[in-house]
Scaffold this active site. Structure first.
Site, mmCIF file in Angstrom:
data_model
loop_
_atom_site.group_PDB
_atom_site.id
_atom_site.type_symbol
_atom_site.label_atom_id
_atom_site.label_comp_id
_atom_site.label_asym_id
_atom_site.label_seq_id
_atom_site.Cartn_x
_atom_site.Cartn_y
_atom_site.Cartn_z
ATOM 1 N N CYS A 2 0.993 -1.255 -0.007
ATOM 2 C CA CYS A 2 0.044 -0.116 -0.214
ATOM 3 C C CYS A 2 0.999 1.252 0.061
ATOM 4 O O CYS A 2 2.165 1.105 -0.093
ATOM 5 C CB CYS A 2 -0.909 -0.096 1.253
ATOM 6 S SG CYS A 2 -1.844 -1.503 1.421
ATOM 7 N N ARG A 27 -0.059 3.440 -9.348
ATOM 8 C CA ARG A 27 -0.033 2.142 -9.069
ATOM 9 C C ARG A 27 -1.534 1.301 -9.114
ATOM 10 O O ARG A 27 -1.532 0.032 -9.173
ATOM 11 C CB ARG A 27 0.690 1.572 -7.909
ATOM 12 C CG ARG A 27 1.865 1.993 -7.658
ATOM 13 C CD ARG A 27 2.583 1.813 -6.617
ATOM 14 N NE ARG A 27 3.947 2.444 -6.268
ATOM 15 C CZ ARG A 27 4.466 2.109 -5.090
ATOM 16 N NH1 ARG A 27 3.910 1.326 -4.213
ATOM 17 N NH2 ARG A 27 5.622 2.929 -4.913
ATOM 18 N N TRP A 75 -3.905 -1.125 -1.608
ATOM 19 C CA TRP A 75 -3.676 -2.551 -2.375
ATOM 20 C C TRP A 75 -4.275 -3.633 -1.581
ATOM 21 O O TRP A 75 -3.485 -4.422 -0.827
ATOM 22 C CB TRP A 75 -2.630 -2.688 -2.951
ATOM 23 C CG TRP A 75 -2.354 -3.730 -3.946
ATOM 24 C CD1 TRP A 75 -1.768 -5.083 -3.354
ATOM 25 C CD2 TRP A 75 -2.419 -3.983 -5.302
ATOM 26 N NE1 TRP A 75 -1.541 -5.894 -4.476
ATOM 27 C CE2 TRP A 75 -2.003 -5.311 -5.722
ATOM 28 C CE3 TRP A 75 -2.909 -3.276 -6.270
ATOM 29 C CZ2 TRP A 75 -2.269 -5.983 -6.928
ATOM 30 C CZ3 TRP A 75 -3.139 -3.623 -7.435
ATOM 31 C CH2 TRP A 75 -2.687 -5.191 -8.040
ATOM 32 N N ASN A 101 1.422 -0.336 5.709
ATOM 33 C CA ASN A 101 2.008 -0.792 4.501
ATOM 34 C C ASN A 101 2.532 -2.202 4.993
ATOM 35 O O ASN A 101 3.547 -2.125 5.612
ATOM 36 C CB ASN A 101 2.798 0.343 3.682
ATOM 37 C CG ASN A 101 3.290 -0.369 2.374
ATOM 38 O OD1 ASN A 101 2.782 -1.348 1.767
ATOM 39 N ND2 ASN A 101 4.669 0.096 2.172
ATOM 40 N N GLY A 102 2.188 -3.221 4.284
ATOM 41 C CA GLY A 102 2.871 -4.642 4.658
ATOM 42 C C GLY A 102 1.842 -5.546 5.178
ATOM 43 O O GLY A 102 0.573 -5.367 4.778
ATOM 44 N N GLU A 481 8.102 -19.551 -21.024
ATOM 45 C CA GLU A 481 8.151 -18.131 -20.655
ATOM 46 C C GLU A 481 9.287 -17.289 -21.057
ATOM 47 O O GLU A 481 9.285 -16.073 -21.412
ATOM 48 C CB GLU A 481 8.149 -18.203 -18.897
ATOM 49 C CG GLU A 481 8.054 -16.788 -18.073
ATOM 50 C CD GLU A 481 7.152 -16.180 -18.351
ATOM 51 O OE1 GLU A 481 6.210 -16.424 -19.101
ATOM 52 O OE2 GLU A 481 7.075 -14.933 -17.975
ATOM 53 N N LYS A 485 8.721 -13.561 -22.766
ATOM 54 C CA LYS A 485 9.450 -12.456 -22.334
ATOM 55 C C LYS A 485 10.217 -11.605 -23.471
ATOM 56 O O LYS A 485 9.855 -10.296 -23.663
ATOM 57 C CB LYS A 485 10.169 -12.697 -21.162
ATOM 58 C CG LYS A 485 9.657 -13.070 -19.835
ATOM 59 C CD LYS A 485 9.231 -11.554 -19.090
ATOM 60 C CE LYS A 485 7.591 -11.553 -19.687
ATOM 61 N NZ LYS A 485 6.464 -12.143 -18.716
ATOM 62 N N GLU A 488 7.715 -10.354 -26.719
ATOM 63 C CA GLU A 488 6.696 -9.528 -26.338
ATOM 64 C C GLU A 488 7.280 -8.122 -26.191
ATOM 65 O O GLU A 488 6.713 -6.951 -26.435
ATOM 66 C CB GLU A 488 5.746 -9.717 -25.078
ATOM 67 C CG GLU A 488 6.270 -9.691 -23.851
ATOM 68 C CD GLU A 488 5.379 -9.983 -22.571
ATOM 69 O OE1 GLU A 488 4.228 -9.647 -22.853
ATOM 70 O OE2 GLU A 488 5.937 -10.589 -21.574
ATOM 71 N N HIS A 504 11.734 -33.071 -35.301
ATOM 72 C CA HIS A 504 10.486 -33.334 -36.101
ATOM 73 C C HIS A 504 10.095 -31.868 -36.812
ATOM 74 O O HIS A 504 8.853 -31.920 -37.097
ATOM 75 C CB HIS A 504 9.485 -33.678 -34.707
ATOM 76 C CG HIS A 504 9.772 -34.962 -34.203
ATOM 77 N ND1 HIS A 504 9.660 -35.843 -34.698
ATOM 78 C CD2 HIS A 504 10.102 -35.013 -33.075
ATOM 79 C CE1 HIS A 504 10.040 -36.999 -33.945
ATOM 80 N NE2 HIS A 504 10.331 -36.435 -32.692
ATOM 81 N N LYS A 603 -2.190 -4.507 -20.305
ATOM 82 C CA LYS A 603 -1.826 -5.083 -18.826
ATOM 83 C C LYS A 603 -2.733 -6.021 -18.476
ATOM 84 O O LYS A 603 -2.741 -7.184 -17.990
ATOM 85 C CB LYS A 603 -1.412 -4.164 -17.815
ATOM 86 C CG LYS A 603 -1.104 -4.905 -16.577
ATOM 87 C CD LYS A 603 0.319 -5.331 -16.496
ATOM 88 C CE LYS A 603 0.773 -6.057 -15.267
ATOM 89 N NZ LYS A 603 1.737 -7.238 -15.500
#
Ligand code: F6R
Length: 608
Positions: A2, A27, A75, A101-102, A481, A485, A488, A504, A603
């Site tokens: 947060c 954010r 958040w 925050n945490g 992945e 990455k 993109e 093949h 996003k």
């Protein structure tokens, strides 16, 4: 994850608090609130939604009188984003108010102890526990109460605290969550992040773990947890506002890559208790776990790649058959979901249209759905039967890094729990895996520390046309992945192959100088993948190998080696992906592209 702000001084506090919070809003927070002391009373205004809701409710802060206050943008981590769960939080007498925050990991235990003493709770948050705990220990000395509460709280926290009986002071404290304080021309200010205070001061004190700050309009004193006074030196911040939002990094993606050790630790720490995996809050009983006949894992993009990794782990460790599906495919066929199937949906945003549709289809078929989600209160989180939240915090860069790493952790924990309950691993084996997991953040950090070497390599491939990734088993999932990455954010065509499939068809694409990235983290498959490396080498490919420190087999055939620290074989993805994220990042950076906002991508993919 947060944002907190606090001010004490000569000016009206609320407009300063709202301005500071607005600097953190990029954010995408889900609720906000402020509390200000005035005339013998602490007034609080908070609401779910954007900060503008609180700004409207307070006439941009003007309607809240008072020169000492705290503010928060949330958040959500514990409890959905509602008005009641928004911060600040009061004790019952409304004489102590807190922003946080945490994550307080032992909040459930503290909550039941406090309830035993008659404390009543209004919200589902871990933060409200702090307000009541401070109340419990408060006997007229705020420092004493804070120090005692700190000794009881496990987890991470940066706190701003006001005690009604001490309106000339504002208190702050931190453990494992960022906190800075500074003197302004007319008072003192605190914040969780630099952007919130740049308009007011550039000379800040970084508060270290378990330090307490007592601020007044004209002074700032620092104490350790034993209330012993400390001397601290300020640091001058040169960043402009844009750089400050990115924590001084050029792009959010690099910031988020660097946040991975903490994000990973925040995701597993609350779920490991006394050497067992604790998922009690998920309402998945041991009996239900024993009765799972099949896992069906459904997601999109990188989240799907964590599912591909997880397949090897759920099968290998827990002995449960697994099917992994792309959500966009799953939703348009008639998937067979036999009784005893647990459907696992994975999503950072919790809003991906195809994943949400897959969830609804499974529920319609009467199948229980467990969602691994990052955004609390998102559609997938709301509609799933069970939610396992990852603790990555807000992810801004379009290309996921830290949320991906946290999804892997969620799978590991579930697989370990399932395997243990089903008698597939012993207490000792579980304990060994837990200690291997605890070492992951440090090892990720070590790999991030090698970024210059990866950058030098990346700079040689800025003009590459095609890049091939290959591996077997979990290494194939890592390749998927790594390849995504790269493509993109660098716009270089790349693909990932199960190494055994090369011959093949794909091998016809390999020519002189083609870059092939081979992943070899699974010891039992080294020899097989080495023979595939030999095949592409004989077609003159340039081969970069990512492998374990102890593997010397690949050295003789590779052109470029990247070593990762040893770990449990099931956790290898968490380490091997780091150099691949960095490679993609530095190629994109070297090409001068907008790393955080690659073309044509969003996003959160809320449409089909
Ligand atoms: C790639 C990436 C995407 C997402 C995918 C699913 O870096 O971020 O492939 O993984 O769009 O998104 P969520 O996880 O929000 O469902």
């Amino acid at each position: 994850m947060c944002g907190i702000v606090g001010y004490i001084g000569e000016k009206q506090a609320a407009p300063i608090l709202l301005d500071g919070l607005a600097r953190l809003e990029y954010r995408g927070y889900d609720s906000a609130g402020v509390a200000v002391y005035h005339d013998g009373k602490i007034e609080m205004v908070k609401a779910s939604g954007r900060l503008s809701v609180v700004a409207d409710m307070t006439d941009n802060g003007k309607s809240l009188k008072g020169t000492v206050g705290i503010g928060h943008t949330r958040w959500a981590t514990h409890g959905s984003p509602t008005d009641v769960n928004a911060h600040p939080h009061f004790n019952e007498k409304e004489s102590i108010v807190v922003v946080h925050n945490g994550i307080i990991e032992n909040f459930q235990r503290l909550k039941s102890i406090l309830m035993g003493y008659g404390y009543a709770f209004l919200s589902d948050t871990d933060t409200e526990v702090i307000a009541h705990l401070l109340d419990f220990y408060y006997k007229g000395n705020p420092l004493d109460a804070i120090s005692k509460a700190m000794q009881r709280m496990e987890g991470s926290y940066a706190l701003g605290i006001i005690f009604k009986e001490f309106p000339d002071n504002l208190f702050a404290v931190r453990k494992d969550s960022p906190l800075i304080v500074g003197k302004t021309s007319d008072g003192s200010i605190l914040a969780s992040d630099v952007p919130a205070i740049l308009n007011y001061t550039r000379d800040v004190y970084y508060i270290e773990n378990e330090e307490i700050v007592r601020m007044s309009a004209s002074s700032m004193e620092f104490f350790n947890i034993d209330e012993k006074e400390l001397i601290k030196e300020p640091v001058h911040i040169n960043w402009d506002a844009d750089a400050a939002e990115k924590g001084g990094y050029e792009f959010f993606m690099l910031k988020e890559i660097n946040e991975q050790p903490k994000a990973v630790s925040d995701t597993f720490s609350p779920r490991i208790k006394n050497d067992i995996v604790d998922i009690e809050d998920l309402n998945l009983s041991d009996e239900e776990i024993r009765n799972i006949n099949k896992l069906h894992v459904v997601a999109c993009g990188s989240a799907w790649h964590t599912g591909m990794t997880a397949k090897y782990i759920y099968e290998g460790l827990a002995g449960i058959p697994v099917e992994v599906d792309l959500a966009s495919e799953f939703r348009y066929r008639d998937p067979i979901l036999p009784e005893g199937t647990l459907l696992i949906i994975i999503s950072q945003s919790g809003e991906t249209a195809d994943s949400l549709a897959a969830l609804r289809l499974a529920k319609k078929k009467g199948i229980k759905v467990l969602a691994i989600v990052n955004v609390v209160g998102s559609s997938i989180a709301r509609e799933a039967d069970i939610v396992f939240y990852t603790m990555a915090g807000p992810e801004i860069a379009v290309a996921t890094t830290k949320a991906y790493s946290c999804q892997l952790i969620a799978h590991y924990l579930l697989a370990m729990k399932f395997a243990h309950v089903r008698g597939k691993i012993s207490d000792v084996e579980l304990k060994e895996m837990i200690s291997a997991m605890r070492e992951l953040p440090g090892k990720i950090n070590t790999l991030i520390g090698e970024k210059e070497r990866i950058q030098r390599f990346a700079n040689r491939y800025l003009a590459a046309k095609d890049v091939f990734f290959m591996g077997r088993g979990i290494d194939y999932a890592i390749s998927l992945e790594g390849s995504l990455k790269l493509k993109e954010i660098s716009y270089i065509h790349s693909d990932a192959y199960a190494a055994g499939e090369l011959k093949h068809g794909t091998i016809s694409l390999i020519e002189d100088g083609s870059l092939v990235i081979a992943i070899l983290t699974q010891k039992d498959l080294y020899a097989k993948t080495v023979s595939n490396i030999v095949e592409v080498k004989s077609r003159k490919a340039f081969v970069m190998v990512v492998t374990n420190e102890s593997n010397k087999e690949a050295e003789s055939v590779a052109d470029y080696m990247v070593y990762i620290p040893e770990t449990n074989k099931y956790f290898a993805n968490s380490l091997a992906i780091i150099p691949l994220q960095l490679l993609a990042y530095y190629i994109s950076l070297g090409k001068g592209l907008d790393v955080d906002k690659p073309r044509n991508l969003a996003k959160s993919v809320t449409v089909e």
